[in-house]
Motif scaffolding. Structure first.
Motif, PDB file in Angstrom:
ATOM      1  N   LEU A 189       0.852  -1.186   0.000  1.00  0.00           N
ATOM      2  CA  LEU A 189       0.000   0.000   0.000  1.00  0.00           C
ATOM      3  C   LEU A 189       0.890   1.240   0.000  1.00  0.00           C
ATOM      4  CD1 LEU A 189      -2.707   1.495   0.273  1.00  0.00           C
ATOM      5  CD2 LEU A 189      -2.545   1.133   2.764  1.00  0.00           C
ATOM      6  N   MET A 190       0.770   2.066  -1.042  1.00  0.00           N
ATOM      7  CA  MET A 190       1.516   3.320  -1.112  1.00  0.00           C
ATOM      8  C   MET A 190       0.546   4.460  -0.829  1.00  0.00           C
ATOM      9  SD  MET A 190       4.334   3.068  -4.151  1.00  0.00           S
ATOM     10  CE  MET A 190       5.395   4.244  -3.304  1.00  0.00           C
ATOM     11  N   ILE A 191       0.861   5.256   0.183  1.00  0.00           N
ATOM     12  CA  ILE A 191       0.021   6.392   0.562  1.00  0.00           C
ATOM     13  C   ILE A 191       0.812   7.669   0.298  1.00  0.00           C
ATOM     14  CG2 ILE A 191      -1.313   7.458   2.397  1.00  0.00           C
ATOM     15  CD1 ILE A 191      -1.369   4.725   3.800  1.00  0.00           C
ATOM     16  N   GLY A 192       0.314   8.469  -0.635  1.00  0.00           N
ATOM     17  CA  GLY A 192       1.040   9.654  -1.080  1.00  0.00           C
ATOM     18  C   GLY A 192       1.650   9.404  -2.449  1.00  0.00           C
ATOM     19  N   ALA A 193       1.579  10.415  -3.318  1.00  0.00           N
ATOM     20  CA  ALA A 193       2.108  10.256  -4.679  1.00  0.00           C
ATOM     21  C   ALA A 193       2.991  11.431  -5.065  1.00  0.00           C
ATOM     22  CB  ALA A 193       0.952  10.094  -5.664  1.00  0.00           C
ATOM     23  N   GLY A 194       3.697  11.974  -4.073  1.00  0.00           N
ATOM     24  CA  GLY A 194       4.618  13.070  -4.342  1.00  0.00           C
ATOM     25  C   GLY A 194       5.928  12.575  -4.929  1.00  0.00           C
ATOM     26  N   ALA A 195       6.922  13.467  -4.966  1.00  0.00           N
ATOM     27  CA  ALA A 195       8.197  13.148  -5.603  1.00  0.00           C
ATOM     28  C   ALA A 195       8.902  11.980  -4.925  1.00  0.00           C
ATOM     29  CB  ALA A 195       9.102  14.383  -5.593  1.00  0.00           C
ATOM     30  N   THR A 196       8.871  11.938  -3.578  1.00  0.00           N
ATOM     31  CA  THR A 196       9.581  10.875  -2.856  1.00  0.00           C
ATOM     32  C   THR A 196       8.969   9.515  -3.145  1.00  0.00           C
ATOM     33  OG1 THR A 196      10.225  12.393  -1.084  1.00  0.00           O
ATOM     34  CG2 THR A 196      10.278  10.040  -0.589  1.00  0.00           C
TER      35      THR A 196
END
Length: 410
Positions: A189-196
């Motif tokens: 599960l990936m939460i957040g889709a910013g640069a990092t």
């Protein structure tokens, strides 16, 4: 002859704010026209422009000293407000000759970077020189300069350990994830889709992890990351309870929120069993209640910073080796530049000798040659052509050797 033609104006994070550095940014697609204008207005022999997120470098070739008046004229091209103009003029660093070359090699080798050992700067330097050369802006001397700078920086990165220890959040986070040895079909599960998270997502995709569910406040950005991961499981944070209830094996989270996103209440939504969490948020995206969950393994920014500091300390021990390579690179550059100066000085020699040959065979000895049969005439022409070639090559070779010998003695 020498390196006094090389002059650099540098505005960087060490002497100015990032905001002020940004005021001198020129978009790559605009650079050919803008640099051409600068070159004409300032009467430069050559110019290369390097622009990154934390520095700009005006790399110029010119016999005339780049005085304060010319600096002011260049900065006025950016339409700066009076206060910004004053700040930037005070912060600009000026380098000339060997000092300029040392500075440029240090920049390309990351010794002047925010993060010692980051390799991206070498690519940026090479691209800056390529752009200038492709648009005939660099000139011959800066062409030689760029070649020497890139070759020397490559030696720094290959012959020392200045870049071998990871220090970036993305790289260290990925190394921590790999250490968990999760199977390629593990639910993530990936939460957040910013640069990092996007950077970590690229690592995951390259390693073959595609069973990934991406959540983000903005669906558009979540979809962009999902496309990188080749997954159709994508949504907004409203779907977080269901995503947790599905029982991921690992969570990668970085939201940029000023408050922890995952709380003790969220921990209770998860099924029992082992859970790995890579928390790349600053501040942390996990509150104390979530961290109390049984069978929880967390790697967060505090742990990664300790590793980064250790690795930076290791990199710092390599600076002495780097400096030695830069000094050797400077010597090679001066020799290469001097040899090129000799080539340019003798560039008319072949034409001069050809003119002498044409006069001799077409005028002075024309009647003598007419009295020869065809075979004899061909022999004479071959002899003259051989001598012409030798008379061109030998003086240039001897002149180069003389210059290099003089350099070795000085």
């Amino acid at each position: 002859m020498g390196v006094e033609h090389l002059q650099i104006l540098s505005l960087n994070f060490q002497h100015a704010s990032i905001e002020d550095v940004g005021l001198l940014h020129v978009a790559p697609d605009e650079q050919p026209a803008v640099l051409t204008n600068w070159k004409i207005q300032l009467g430069l022999q050559g110019i290369v422009f390097l622009s990154t997120c934390n520095r700009v470098e005006f790399i110029m070739s010119d016999e005339k000293y780049f005085c304060m008046g010319r600096q002011a004229h260049l900065m006025q091209q950016f339409g700066l407000a009076p206060e910004a103009f004053t700040r930037i003029m005070a912060a600009v660093q000026v380098y000339r000759g060997e000092q300029a070359m040392r500075h440029l090699m240090r920049v390309a080798s990351s010794l002047e970077s925010m993060v010692l050992g980051e390799r991206e700067i070498l690519t940026q330097v090479r691209e800056a020189f390529d752009l200038a050369m492709n648009h005939r802006l660099a000139g011959d001397r800066l062409r030689v300069t760029g070649r020497s700078v890139v070759e020397t920086a490559k030696k720094v990165f290959t012959d020392t350990d200045v870049a071998t220890q990871a220090v970036s959040v993305n790289s260290l986070g990925w190394q921590a994830f790999k250490a968990w040895n999760l199977p390629r079909d593990a639910s993530i599960l990936m939460i957040g889709a910013g640069a990092t998270n996007t950077s970590v997502g690229r690592f995951l995709a390259k390693a073959g992890y595609h069973n990934v569910h991406v959540l983000n406040r903005s669906l558009e950005r979540a979809q962009a990351l999902a496309d990188i991961l080749h997954t159709s499981m994508v949504g907004t944070l409203e779907a977080l309870p269901d995503a947790l209830a599905a029982g991921p094996a690992a969570i990668v989270i970085c939201t940029g929120s000023d408050q922890a996103l995952l709380t003790g209440e969220h921990a209770r939504m998860l099924p029992a069993g082992p859970l790995h969490v890579l928390d790349l948020g600053v501040p942390s995206d996990l509150d104390a209640g979530f961290r109390e969950r049984p069978e929880l393994t967390v790697v967060d920014m505090t742990a990664l910073k300790e590793i980064a500091d250790q690795n930076l300390a290791i990199r710092a021990t390599e600076v002495g080796k780097c400096e030695s390579l830069l000094e050797a690179g400077l010597v090679e550059y001066i020799e290469r530049l001097q040899a090129r100066e000799v080539e340019l000085a003798l560039i008319e020699l072949p034409n001069m000798i050809k003119a002498i040959r044409d006069t001799a065979m077409g005028d002075i000895f024309a009647e003598d040659l007419e009295g020869l049969d065809a075979e004899a005439r061909q022999v004479v022409e071959r002899i003259v052509a051989y001598l012409e070639k030798k008379y061109v090559g030998l003086p240039m070779k001897l002149a180069k050797e003389a210059v290099l010998e003089q350099l070795r003695k000085s």
